[in-house]
Design a protein around this motif. Structure first.
Motif, PDB file in Angstrom:
ATOM      1  N   CYS A 225      44.388  62.163 -14.149  1.00  0.00           N
ATOM      2  CA  CYS A 225      44.526  62.544 -15.505  1.00  0.00           C
ATOM      3  C   CYS A 225      45.861  63.378 -15.768  1.00  0.00           C
ATOM      4  N   PRO A 226      46.759  63.164 -16.614  1.00  0.00           N
ATOM      5  CA  PRO A 226      48.068  63.688 -16.747  1.00  0.00           C
ATOM      6  C   PRO A 226      48.049  65.295 -16.770  1.00  0.00           C
ATOM      7  N   ASP A 227      47.150  65.732 -17.648  1.00  0.00           N
ATOM      8  CA  ASP A 227      47.232  67.184 -17.553  1.00  0.00           C
ATOM      9  C   ASP A 227      45.536  67.642 -17.744  1.00  0.00           C
ATOM     10  N   ALA A 228      44.992  67.872 -16.411  1.00  0.00           N
ATOM     11  CA  ALA A 228      43.691  68.213 -16.496  1.00  0.00           C
ATOM     12  C   ALA A 228      43.574  69.777 -15.800  1.00  0.00           C
ATOM     13  N   ALA A 260      48.311  71.729 -28.492  1.00  0.00           N
ATOM     14  CA  ALA A 260      48.814  71.237 -27.506  1.00  0.00           C
ATOM     15  C   ALA A 260      50.174  70.667 -27.797  1.00  0.00           C
ATOM     16  N   SER A 261      51.009  70.747 -26.838  1.00  0.00           N
ATOM     17  CA  SER A 261      52.223  70.135 -26.907  1.00  0.00           C
ATOM     18  C   SER A 261      52.333  68.734 -26.912  1.00  0.00           C
ATOM     19  N   PRO A 262      53.289  68.114 -27.644  1.00  0.00           N
ATOM     20  CA  PRO A 262      53.232  66.414 -27.479  1.00  0.00           C
ATOM     21  C   PRO A 262      53.901  66.016 -26.366  1.00  0.00           C
ATOM     22  N   ALA A 263      54.508  66.700 -25.790  1.00  0.00           N
ATOM     23  CA  ALA A 263      54.953  66.454 -24.232  1.00  0.00           C
ATOM     24  C   ALA A 263      54.020  66.211 -23.302  1.00  0.00           C
ATOM     25  N   ARG A 264      54.094  65.118 -22.369  1.00  0.00           N
ATOM     26  CA  ARG A 264      53.085  64.973 -21.296  1.00  0.00           C
ATOM     27  C   ARG A 264      53.719  65.656 -20.117  1.00  0.00           C
ATOM     28  N   PRO A 265      52.900  66.390 -19.424  1.00  0.00           N
ATOM     29  CA  PRO A 265      53.228  67.136 -18.277  1.00  0.00           C
ATOM     30  C   PRO A 265      53.335  66.208 -17.038  1.00  0.00           C
ATOM     31  N   SER A 266      53.571  66.518 -15.890  1.00  0.00           N
ATOM     32  CA  SER A 266      53.624  65.856 -14.809  1.00  0.00           C
ATOM     33  C   SER A 266      51.799  65.793 -14.374  1.00  0.00           C
ATOM     34  N   PRO A 267      51.785  64.949 -13.642  1.00  0.00           N
ATOM     35  CA  PRO A 267      50.244  64.551 -13.317  1.00  0.00           C
ATOM     36  C   PRO A 267      49.993  65.362 -12.195  1.00  0.00           C
ATOM     37  N   ARG A 268      49.123  66.408 -12.583  1.00  0.00           N
ATOM     38  CA  ARG A 268      48.674  67.321 -11.494  1.00  0.00           C
ATOM     39  C   ARG A 268      47.299  67.806 -12.043  1.00  0.00           C
ATOM     40  N   ALA A 269      46.265  67.802 -11.428  1.00  0.00           N
ATOM     41  CA  ALA A 269      44.981  68.730 -12.043  1.00  0.00           C
ATOM     42  C   ALA A 269      44.906  70.275 -11.363  1.00  0.00           C
TER      43      ALA A 269
END
Length: 272
Positions: A225-228, A260-269
């Motif tokens: 998941c991109p932002d978990a 929530a920001s519309p920008a997708r963060p780097s993938p990391r839980a």
């Protein structure tokens, strides 16, 4: 008590809290054989300052109806309720099968989900050979024994037996057709390979002692998941009733950080 007619089902729901409160509405979605009262603690807490909705899934609690065969059909019920209430953007909080419903909506209508909370939920049902055999055999026993065996396993060791018996009785009151059909729907549910498409920041909170949907399965999804954000509590599968205050606090911290920001963060839980 309000209800909504949807495709032959009458869905009972609660809509509480100030319409102009803090943040977008929270929508609580219960799990298999449960009902909306799983969320009593969370409703009482959040309704003081923001709009909160919960409902009985069709065939559960005080809602009528049956016939659904997939998690996607239950997600359609949720969207129908939100449209009826004129709620566009929201935060789904889903327990177990309710989390599967939440994931389905987050993937099919990402523009509507600001954040998402998954409580003891996963993206794919995966069984070891031994557990798969056990689960397959369990469907061959009498219905009430089948329900009792599954609910008994849902609680962490040491949880009061009299309370477990009450939950078993409540679950067994769910119509057999609904229980067995949705048991199959959960086994067929699989969006794990699409976890990377989830745009909303997601809190995955799980009981360490959950043997129904083990932690390791949730972590597979969290990794993709991109932002978990991951939280592990000392409980079993029934976090809303085993650790209600701790669950409420975790949800509150997660949804109180702003839009929530519309920008997708780097993938990391993240573990918190």
């Amino acid at each position: 008590m309000p209800q909504l007619e949807v495709d032959g089902a009458a869905l009972r729901y609660d809509d509480e809290g100030p319409r102009d409160g803090d943040g977008v509405p929270l929508v609580f979605v219960h799990g298999w054989t449960a009902n909306r009262h799983r969320w009593d603690h969370q409703m009482a807490h959040f309704a003081e300052r923001r709009r909160v909705i919960r409902f009985d899934l069709r065939g559960h609690g005080e809602s009528s109806g049956a016939g659904v065969k997939t998690v996607a059909e239950l997600a359609a019920d949720l969207l129908a309720l939100l449209d009826h209430l004129e709620i566009d953007r929201f935060v789904p909080v889903g327990h177990s099968m309710g989390g599967m419903i939440s994931q389905t909506v987050a993937l099919s209508h990402p523009e509507r989900v600001e954040r998402m909370v998954l409580v003891n939920s996963i993206g794919r049902m995966t069984y070891s050979r031994g557990r798969g055999l056990l689960m397959g055999v369990s469907t061959l026993v009498p219905f009430k024994l089948f329900v009792a065996a599954n609910i008994q396993r849902a609680f962490a060791p040491g949880y009061p037996r009299d309370e477990i018996r009450a939950y078993i009785k409540s679950s067994a009151d769910t119509p057999r057709e609904v229980v067995m059909t949705l048991y199959g729907a959960m086994r067929a549910f699989d969006v794990l390979d699409r976890a990377g498409e989830i745009q909303a920041p997601t809190l995955m909170i799980h009981g360490y002692h959950d043997v129904q949907l083990p932690v390791r399965q949730m972590l597979r999804m969290a990794k993709a998941c991109p932002d978990a954000t991951v939280r592990i509590l000392d409980a079993g599968h029934e976090l809303p009733v085993e650790k209600p205050a701790e669950l409420t606090a975790a949800i509150d911290a997660f949804v109180s950080v702003g839009p929530a920001s519309p920008a997708r963060p780097s993938p990391r839980a993240r573990l918190s």
